[in-house]
Every structure is written in structure tokens, then in C-alpha cells.
Design a protein around this motif. Structure first.
Motif, mmCIF file in Angstrom:
data_model
loop_
_atom_site.group_PDB
_atom_site.id
_atom_site.type_symbol
_atom_site.label_atom_id
_atom_site.label_comp_id
_atom_site.label_asym_id
_atom_site.label_seq_id
_atom_site.Cartn_x
_atom_site.Cartn_y
_atom_site.Cartn_z
ATOM 1 N N ARG A 45 83.439 -0.811 -40.150
ATOM 2 C CA ARG A 45 84.903 -0.872 -40.025
ATOM 3 C C ARG A 45 85.327 -0.848 -38.553
ATOM 4 O O ARG A 45 86.239 -1.565 -38.138
ATOM 5 N N GLY A 46 84.673 -0.017 -37.750
ATOM 6 C CA GLY A 46 85.001 0.071 -36.333
ATOM 7 C C GLY A 46 84.757 -1.244 -35.604
ATOM 8 O O GLY A 46 85.522 -1.615 -34.704
ATOM 9 N N VAL A 47 83.691 -1.945 -35.981
ATOM 10 C CA VAL A 47 83.395 -3.250 -35.374
ATOM 11 C C VAL A 47 84.518 -4.232 -35.668
ATOM 12 O O VAL A 47 85.000 -4.945 -34.770
ATOM 13 N N ARG A 48 84.959 -4.285 -36.926
ATOM 14 C CA ARG A 48 86.028 -5.208 -37.296
ATOM 15 C C ARG A 48 87.321 -4.861 -36.554
ATOM 16 O O ARG A 48 88.072 -5.745 -36.136
ATOM 17 N N GLU A 49 87.556 -3.558 -36.386
ATOM 18 C CA GLU A 49 88.737 -3.108 -35.651
ATOM 19 C C GLU A 49 88.691 -3.565 -34.192
ATOM 20 O O GLU A 49 89.673 -4.087 -33.651
ATOM 21 N N GLU A 50 87.547 -3.378 -33.549
ATOM 22 C CA GLU A 50 87.396 -3.767 -32.142
ATOM 23 C C GLU A 50 87.573 -5.268 -31.958
ATOM 24 O O GLU A 50 88.235 -5.715 -31.005
ATOM 25 N N GLU A 51 86.972 -6.054 -32.852
ATOM 26 C CA GLU A 51 87.061 -7.506 -32.703
ATOM 27 C C GLU A 51 88.479 -8.013 -32.943
ATOM 28 O O GLU A 51 88.930 -8.962 -32.289
ATOM 29 N N LEU A 52 89.190 -7.379 -33.864
ATOM 30 C CA LEU A 52 90.582 -7.760 -34.085
ATOM 31 C C LEU A 52 91.421 -7.444 -32.841
ATOM 32 O O LEU A 52 92.294 -8.231 -32.449
ATOM 33 N N ASN A 53 91.134 -6.318 -32.217
ATOM 34 C CA ASN A 53 91.844 -5.970 -30.978
ATOM 35 C C ASN A 53 91.531 -6.962 -29.859
ATOM 36 O O ASN A 53 92.417 -7.330 -29.083
ATOM 37 N N MET A 62 87.969 -19.020 -34.952
ATOM 38 C CA MET A 62 86.526 -19.224 -35.078
ATOM 39 C C MET A 62 85.772 -18.241 -34.191
ATOM 40 O O MET A 62 84.779 -17.636 -34.613
ATOM 41 N N LYS A 63 86.227 -18.060 -32.969
ATOM 42 C CA LYS A 63 85.587 -17.120 -32.047
ATOM 43 C C LYS A 63 85.643 -15.699 -32.622
ATOM 44 O O LYS A 63 84.649 -14.960 -32.598
ATOM 45 N N PHE A 64 86.814 -15.331 -33.128
ATOM 46 C CA PHE A 64 86.992 -14.001 -33.719
ATOM 47 C C PHE A 64 86.056 -13.800 -34.920
ATOM 48 O O PHE A 64 85.370 -12.778 -35.040
ATOM 49 N N SER A 65 86.000 -14.784 -35.819
ATOM 50 C CA SER A 65 85.141 -14.673 -37.012
ATOM 51 C C SER A 65 83.670 -14.611 -36.619
ATOM 52 O O SER A 65 82.899 -13.815 -37.176
ATOM 53 N N ASN A 66 83.258 -15.462 -35.666
ATOM 54 C CA ASN A 66 81.871 -15.460 -35.204
ATOM 55 C C ASN A 66 81.465 -14.099 -34.662
ATOM 56 O O ASN A 66 80.416 -13.547 -35.020
ATOM 57 N N ASN A 67 82.294 -13.564 -33.785
ATOM 58 C CA ASN A 67 81.950 -12.289 -33.159
ATOM 59 C C ASN A 67 81.909 -11.145 -34.160
ATOM 60 O O ASN A 67 81.044 -10.268 -34.091
ATOM 61 N N ARG A 88 78.364 -9.275 -34.936
ATOM 62 C CA ARG A 88 78.189 -7.852 -34.648
ATOM 63 C C ARG A 88 77.802 -7.070 -35.901
ATOM 64 O O ARG A 88 77.035 -6.112 -35.833
ATOM 65 N N MET A 89 78.321 -7.481 -37.049
ATOM 66 C CA MET A 89 77.962 -6.800 -38.290
ATOM 67 C C MET A 89 76.508 -7.052 -38.666
ATOM 68 O O MET A 89 75.814 -6.154 -39.126
ATOM 69 N N ALA A 90 76.040 -8.293 -38.472
ATOM 70 C CA ALA A 90 74.687 -8.662 -38.904
ATOM 71 C C ALA A 90 73.643 -8.472 -37.824
ATOM 72 O O ALA A 90 72.483 -8.184 -38.112
ATOM 73 N N MET A 91 74.061 -8.621 -36.532
ATOM 74 C CA MET A 91 73.086 -8.669 -35.454
ATOM 75 C C MET A 91 73.435 -7.778 -34.268
ATOM 76 O O MET A 91 72.764 -7.802 -33.243
#
Length: 506
Positions: free
Chosen positions: A148-156, A179-184, A188-191
């Protein structure tokens, strides 16, 4: 010169003879089978002339004439088209195991990842093993909570990037940023790494994903040519291989970087576990480096490409329907207030947001046509369906069926709030009338994560910005669809973001 003409004539005669023979044998086979109804066909090409530039709409138009289940011959290939929720229920629920394979497209055997990806692998031990890993190590409730924290950081990161452009009064390519946002986020979640850190790398990934989608329709040509599918590879093989070589370089670089940084991580991610399996001679399933790259490639293509496109289409619909845009903003303000961003925990209390996202997915599903192939001879609606026949399930048509949806071509999120839908909301999904992510055991495994990302991202884009199209900011979004089998906008969505609420100002 005469020799060239002679050999060309011989080749042409062989080509025509092969198709005539196959057509003759096909007629003999059809006379023994009870196949679904079919439009009149032409010699050699069958029904290819009936398919226009956009596959889902062509199939949709044919279904209005020939019903919810019909048969097409596309050159040397035979295909069954499904266009109703009731027949989809038979495939996705009652005969799910029978229809648990995808058809092997064209010259897939020539491709390095042809049968190793999560989406392309045949149903069996390897596919079940990989799905189990993905569901437990990437998509389980425990892992989603951890990330959840990763998704929060990337949205920010995404919001700060858009805010910077808004302050400079610079228009942005919304699709490229999404696309950049979704990729990152998914990387980060998988790798445990951002894969679109640099602008040039982000653009490289975006172009590769787009090129791979475009190549899908060219690979289908191999099926059309049947026994002469090598010809399709001669025509498009170099182009396909060039893209795959670029993709392979990117994936190899990501794997090497991941291995080099492995000792610095506190928690194992999905790629750590896959690498362990790869190096374990006694593992339940033996995985080569090609397997690893095929799976990572599927994460890019199936995960980031489709989610960013779904967000893009939904925000475009909202821009073109300002009443819905403003209604959603008011709901967010009344529930969340003006001092903080929408959070994932707010989504259950935002019914109109959920309705907007569902309506966007209904009109613009990430994969408008999904495929299956029966593992054995079977029957649908009393008709014979031979083993390995290509099945097209046209989600585009099912989710625009006028017998199910009132004014089906209109963007009207309220349809998911009115009493008839509210009372039967579960039924709409359980009866396969609303199925934007497919269904059955081979449905999109990341549908819950994808839906959550769509809801949260759409919410903050509406909460924080007005999106101005055109020089005066009053233009409508051009919703023209690109040619092919997938759902891409012909024209990039270029908008000037205007700050409505800055979440970082307080």
C-alpha cells in the motif's frame, strides 16, 4: 527474369492449391458437424472481407445479423464468435475447464517467449504454478496491504509531476504520464524498483508496449494463412524480432539490476522468488531465464498497458461529460473534505466513484475481445465446437447489449446506482453481463488491484485538477479508436492541468 516469373507462378499455384484443398476438406468436415450459423463466405478468404479495421465493432455488427453465436472462417482458420452473456456463462462457468486454453496465434513458435508467458502458456502444471506464485506473492490481501505504501508513493510522484506542469502552464500527454505511473507502481510491487525513472527509459517502455500490442494483429495473419503461416513470418518476422530484441534487452537489464541489488532488500519480492525457483534444480517447476523474462514481459503488457489505458479512457469520458465530472468532485468533497487526498479506505464510501469507474470499463474494456480455445471437442448451445477452435468472446458487445443496458452507448454512471441495478448489482457480474476483466480461471488475476488503482487514480485526478483540452480549454476529447483488436486512442490525450486542490500545500 524469366526464372523469377516462373518461380513466382509456381509459388502462386501452390498457394491457391493449398487453400482450395483446405477449403474442400473444410466443407467435408462442416457437413459432418452441426456448426453455428455463418455469413456467406468467399473462396479462399472465407469471411475476412467482413472484418473492418476495428475488430470488436466488426464482430458486434455481425452479431446483430447472425445472432449471439456464429461461425467465421478467416482464411485457413475457423473461429466461433460469442456475443451474449448467456453463452459467455457457459464458457466461463459451466465449461470453464474445457475452455481453459488460449489459442496459439500465428507464428508464436518462432517467438522466444511464445508459450512461456502467463497469458500464452497452455493450461497445465506450469501455468497453475505461476498463477499460484502471482496470487500469493504479488496479489494476495497480505501482499497488497504490504505494498500500500508503494502505491501511495507512486501516486504522489505522479501528482507532483502533474502539479509541476500545471504551475508552468505546460500541457501534458496524459497517456504517457499514466503509463509511467502504472509501470513504476507495478515494477516496485513485483521487483522493488522503479522502471521508468528516466524520461527516455519511460518513453522506451511505452513505445515497446504499444509496438507489442500492434504486432498482435500481424501474428494473427499466421492463422489466416494456415499451412503457409511461415509466409506471415517472412513478411513480418523481422519487424517482430526487432521489437522482441529491444524488449529482451530491457528485460535482461532489469533482471541483472534486480540480482545486483538483491542483498539490500528487507523483504523478498515476486522476482526474488522466481529467481530462487530458476536456480533450484529440485523446484516443483523448472524455470529458465526465458521463462522469467516472459513473465516480467506479461506484467508490463497485461498489467501496466491495460490499466493506464482504462484510466485514460475513463478520464476522457469525464472530461466530455462535465456534469458527471462535477458530480464526482462533489461526492469526494462531501466524504473526504478539502484538506487531504482520497485514500483507498475511502472508496467504499464513494458509490458514484465506483459507478464512474464501472461505466468507463463497460464502455471501454481493456481487452474488448478475449480468446479461448477448447481442449476437447464440445458443444455450445447445441452446436459442435471442435477442439482447438479459436473462440472470440466479444466483451464489447456483451456490455453494450440493449437487452441488458438502457441506452448502452451512452456514458451514464448512474445506471450502476439506480434501484434496478443496485438490487441486482451482484447478478450483473455473476451472470457475466459486466465482465471487463474476463472471467473464469483465466480471467485477469490482477482485477482487484487494477480496479483499486483505477478508482484511486481517477478520484485524485478529479479531486486535484481541471483538465483543459484544446487551445481555449473548451474542446472535447477525440474518442476515435485506433485500428486493430485492442482499445487505443488514435490521438494522444493532451491536456493542460489546472490546479483545483493542491494536496501538498498544507
Amino acid at each position: 527474369m524469366a526464372d523469377v516469373q516462373y518461380y513466382f507462378l509456381c509459388f502462386l499455384l501452390c498457394l491457391v492449391s493449398t487453400f482450395l484443398l483446405k477449403s474442400f476438406l473444410g466443407k467435408l468436415t462442416r457437413s459432418r458437424l452441426s456448426l453455428p450459423p455463418s455469413p456467406p463466405a468467399l473462396p479462399l478468404i472465407g469471411h475476412l472481407h467482413l472484418l473492418g479495421s476495428y475488430l470488436p465493432i466488426s464482430l458486434h455488427n455481425l452479431s446483430t445479423k447472425y445472432g449471439p453465436l456464429f461461425y467465421l472462417r478467416l482464411g485457413a482458420s475457423r473461429c466461433i464468435v460469442v456475443s451474449s452473456a448467456s453463452v459467455a456463462t457457459e464458457i466461463f462457468k459451466n465449461q470453464d475447464l474445457t475452455f481453459s486454453d488460449h489459442p496459439k496465434l500465428g507464428f508464436a513458435d518462432e517467438m522466444p517467449y511464445g508459450k512461456y508467458g502467463f497469458f500464452s502458456a497452455p493450461y497445465g502444471d506450469y501455468w497453475r504454478f505461476v498463477k499460484k506464485l502471482c496470487m500469493t506473492e504479488l496479489l494476495s490481501p497480505r501482499q497488497l496491504e504490504r505494498s500500500r505504501g508503494v502505491r501511495e508513493e507512486e501516486l504522489n510522484w505522479f501528482l507532483r509531476s502533474v502539479l509541476e506542469c500545471a504551475e508552468k502552464k505546460e500541457a501534458i500527454d496524459v497517456g504517457a504520464e499514466l503509463m509511467k505511473f502504472s509501470n513504476n507502481t507495478l515494477c516496485r510491487m513485483a521487483m522493488s524498483t522503479r522502471c521508468s525513472e528516466k524520461g527516455d527509459e519511460a518513453e522506451e517502455i511505452r513505445e515497446l508496449v504499444k509496438d507489442i500490442f500492434d504486432l498482435g494483429s500481424k501474428m494473427i495473419l499466421g492463422d489466416v494463412l494456415g499451412p503457409l503461416k511461415k509466409l506471415a513470418f517472412w513478411l513480418y518476422g523481422k519487424e517482430v524480432m526487432d521489437v522482441l530484441v529491444r524488449f529482451d534487452r530491457l528485460l535482461e537489464r532489469m533482471l541483472r539490476d534486480h540480482e545486483d541489488e538483491g542483498k539490500k532488500r528487507e523483504h523478498e519480492d515476486l522476482m526474488d522468488i522466481l529467481l530462487k525457483v530458476h536456480k533450484d534444480d529440485k523446484a516443483e517447476v523448472q524455470m529458465t531465464r526465458t521463462h522469467l523474462k516472459a513473465l516480467v514481459g506479461d506484467l508490463f503488457i497485461g498489467g501496466t498497458g491495460t490499466s493506464s489505458e482504462a484510466i485514460l479512457w475513463t478520464i476522457a469520458e469525464l472530461i466530455n461529460h462535465p456534469n458527471a465530472f462535477n458530480k464526482l468532485r462533489e461526492e469526494i468533497k462531501s466524504v473526504v473534505g478539502s484538506t487531504r487526498l482520497v485514500e483507498e479506505s475511502d472508496i467504499p464510501n464513494l458509490p458514484y466513484l465506483q459507478a464512474v469507474v464501472k461505466e468507463g470499463l463497460r464502455l471501454n474494456p481493456p481487452a474488448p475481445v478475449v480468446t479461448r480455445a477448447p481442449r476437447q471437442d464440445c458443444k455450445l448451445e447445441g452446436f459442435d465446437i471442435p477442439k482447438k477452435t479459436m473462440i472470440f468472446i466479444n466483451l464489447y458487445t456483451i456490455m453494450r447489449d440493449p437487452n441488458i443496458w438502457e441506452n448502452p452507448d451512452e456514458f451514464w454512471p448512474e445506471r450502476f446506482l439506480v434501484s434496478s441495478y443496485k438490487e441486482g448489482k451482484e447478478n450483473v457480474e455473476e451472470t457475466f453481463q459486466f465482465l471487463p476483466f474476463g472471467a473464469g480461471r483465466r480471467a485477469c488475476p490482477g482485477s482487484k488491484l487494477g480496479l483499486s488503482m483505477l478508482q484511486r487514480t481517477i478520484a485524485v485526478m478529479v479531486q486535484c485538477f481541471d483538465w483543459k483540452v484544446g487551445g481555449d480549454g473548451e474542446a472535447k476529447v477525440n474518442m476515435e479508436v485506433e485500428k486493430g483488436a485492442f482499445l487505443h486512442m488514435v490521438h494522444p490525450l493532451v491536456c493542460l492541468p489546472v490546479v483545483h486542490s493542491n494536496p501538498f500545500s498544507s
